[in-house]
Scaffold this motif. Structure first.
Motif, PDB file in Angstrom:
ATOM      1  N   GLU A   1      -9.404   4.690  -0.561  1.00  0.00           N
ATOM      2  CA  GLU A   1      -8.309   5.653  -0.381  1.00  0.00           C
ATOM      3  C   GLU A   1      -8.911   7.047  -0.174  1.00  0.00           C
TER       4      GLU A   1
ATOM      5  N   SER B   1       0.837  -1.205   0.000  1.00  0.00           N
ATOM      6  CA  SER B   1       0.000   0.000   0.000  1.00  0.00           C
ATOM      7  C   SER B   1       0.864   1.245   0.000  1.00  0.00           C
TER       8      SER B   1
ATOM      9  N   GLY C   1      -3.984  -0.120  -3.619  1.00  0.00           N
ATOM     10  CA  GLY C   1      -3.191  -1.156  -2.969  1.00  0.00           C
ATOM     11  C   GLY C   1      -3.500  -2.533  -3.522  1.00  0.00           C
TER      12      GLY C   1
END
Length: 491
Positions: free
Chosen positions: A163, A131, A181
């Motif tokens: 996010e 990530s 990610g």
């Protein structure tokens, strides 16, 4: 600074995935056991093109494959990178990635298990998670524009990719990028009588978690600021990719599937062809569609949602989730693609997310929605003018090759979904034939029908499909747009 609505969606990738099995020594002396795992990572767009930028800080973690919680008391070290002090004994490490030194970064990772680890109730498998970590220098000054403030659709996109607070990364071509990610498929942890070792085979799958937010009313104190969607009550999906099958476009998660899923979360009524789309604005500045109230007229008949070229099946799962939250009419969802995709990635995703009848065990995973009310079927469908048998399959009719339909079946509404299907201009004609077969059936129908196509420019002339569809007699219009992705309605 670029508009917060203008960022593209980058992809963190495991270019080299971990081994399938880690073998720890059974009955080892009271000393830690260490294993070295070779990984390689990169950052690309959804097509697989490397992104160019200065540097970004990333985090690599080893997680329990079942709970997705950090592995306690297991240490993770990266050769050649300084180790950041950690407040808790998690198997994680941070490192800087700069594509100036090459688009692929090789990582030599050492996992150290404590002496008591084999004797305890240890996890049966782990996954590696990658990530992005926001860098403090990227935080704006107090008087600078807020890089996270954007349109309502931007809020939905951010929540969909999980996010909400990642500051966009500046690319060398002056674009901004928010990075998705990724985690590896499961790596089994086994005990062996010999010394510690790893299997030679590599994990073949990677996973991205997609979160479909639930709607919440506009906060009266927001003073006109965009509504932030509420994650609680939304649907969560583990989208499986097969990096080793990159020659097949159906093995990856594309931007248009994410865009259409966020659109359906924001406007679930758009799935119902009885609902007008007139209030949607492609500029995201018009009146928002009104939520249906208890006193509104009840929609009649059943609804069939069919996705063409489903790939990983995210749009179909998003549609099923949206229909589950509506709950005011009978509905079914069918995802279609070529045989190679249906029998591999498509089915894997439906099983992993509990969308098939034989997926009950997978529903216990943290990143999978609870028991779904609407299942998703899958079927092989080649594009072109559809035969009566194919129409029966797609529309969910019982029996085969009937020249006419019953009055009950003629009342079933149909919504067609498609994402990133226009990149090959040579397939435009057969794709249009498929749409016309479904939207303009040869028999007289009293049902409502429309198609929702998510589009992103890929090749020269791929947008000419919409003019081709208009010339064929379809009513074509762009109803939503965010960044490089737009949603079009065809009736």
């Amino acid at each position: 600074m670029s508009s917060p609505d203008g960022f593209c969606l980058g992809r963190l990738r495991f270019i080299r995935l971990p081994p399938t099995v880690l073998f720890l020594q059974r009955g080892a002396a009271k000393r830690p056991q260490s294993l070295t795992v070779e990984l390689a990572v990169g950052i690309t767009d959804d097509y697989g093109t490397d992104l160019a930028f200065d540097s970004v800080e990333l985090k690599l973690e080893a997680l329990d494959a079942d709970s997705l919680e950090p592995l306690r008391e297991v240490q993770l070290q990266l050769e050649g990178f300084p180790q950041s002090p950690s407040r808790s004994p998690h198997a994680s490490a941070r490192f800087a990635f700069s594509p100036v030194q090459g688009p692929v970064l090789k990582l030599t990772t050492t996992l150290t298990f404590p002496p008591t680890f084999p004797a305890r109730s240890m996890p049966t498998s782990l996954v590696f998670s990658l990530s992005a970590v926001p860098h403090p220098s990227e935080q704006p000054a107090s008087d600078a524009p807020d890089p996270l403030q954007g349109s309502p659709s931007t809020s939905w996109i951010r929540e969909t990719i999980r996010e909400p607070t990642q500051v966009p990364l500046t690319l060398w071509d002056d674009r901004q990028a928010v990075l998705l990610g990724v985690r590896s498929g499961p790596v089994k942890i086994a005990l062996a009588d010999g010394p510690t070792r790893i299997a030679s085979e590599k994990v073949q799958t990677a996973v991205r978690t997609i979160q479909l937010p639930a709607k919440q009313p506009l906060d009266s104190s927001a003073k006109g600021r965009p509504t932030t969607p509420a994650v609680q009550g939304g649907g969560q999906f583990a989208v499986i990719e097969r990096p080793g099958l990159n020659n097949s476009t159906g093995q990856r998660l594309w931007d248009c599937a994410i865009g259409l899923s966020a659109f359906l979360a924001e406007f679930p009524d758009a799935l119902d062809p009885q609902t007008s789309l007139a209030t949607l604005s492609a500029e995201d500045g018009g009146e928002r569609p009104r939520k249906r109230k208890r006193g509104d007229a009840k929609r009649t008949g059943s609804l069939r949602v069919v996705e063409l070229g489903a790939g990983c099946g995210l749009a179909s799962m998003a549609a099923a989730h949206a229909l589950s939250t509506q709950g005011d009419r009978c509905a079914s969802v069918l995802a279609t693609d070529i045989e190679a995709t249906v029998d591999s990635t498509l089915r894997e995703n439906f099983v992993a997310n509990g969308r098939l009848a034989d997926a009950s065990a997978e529903r216990k995973r943290r990143d999978v929605s609870p028991e779904p009310r609407i299942k998703v079927e899958s079927a092989v469908l080649d594009w072109g003018e559809l035969s009566a048998t194919q129409l029966d399959l797609v529309l969910g009719r019982r029996g085969a090759s009937r020249a006419t339909t019953s009055s009950e079946e003629s009342d079933n509404d149909l919504t067609i979904l498609a994402t990133d299907v226009l990149y090959n201009t040579d397939s435009h004609s057969i794709f249009l034939s498929t749409l016309l077969s479904l939207l303009r059936p040869p028999t007289t129908q009293s049902s409502y029908r429309r198609a929702l196509i998510a589009y992103k420019r890929r090749t020269d002339g791929d947008d000419e499909f919409f003019a081709l569809a208009s010339e064929a007699g379809l009513d074509v219009g762009k109803i939503w747009e965010w960044g490089e992705v737009s949603v079009w309605s065809l009736v």
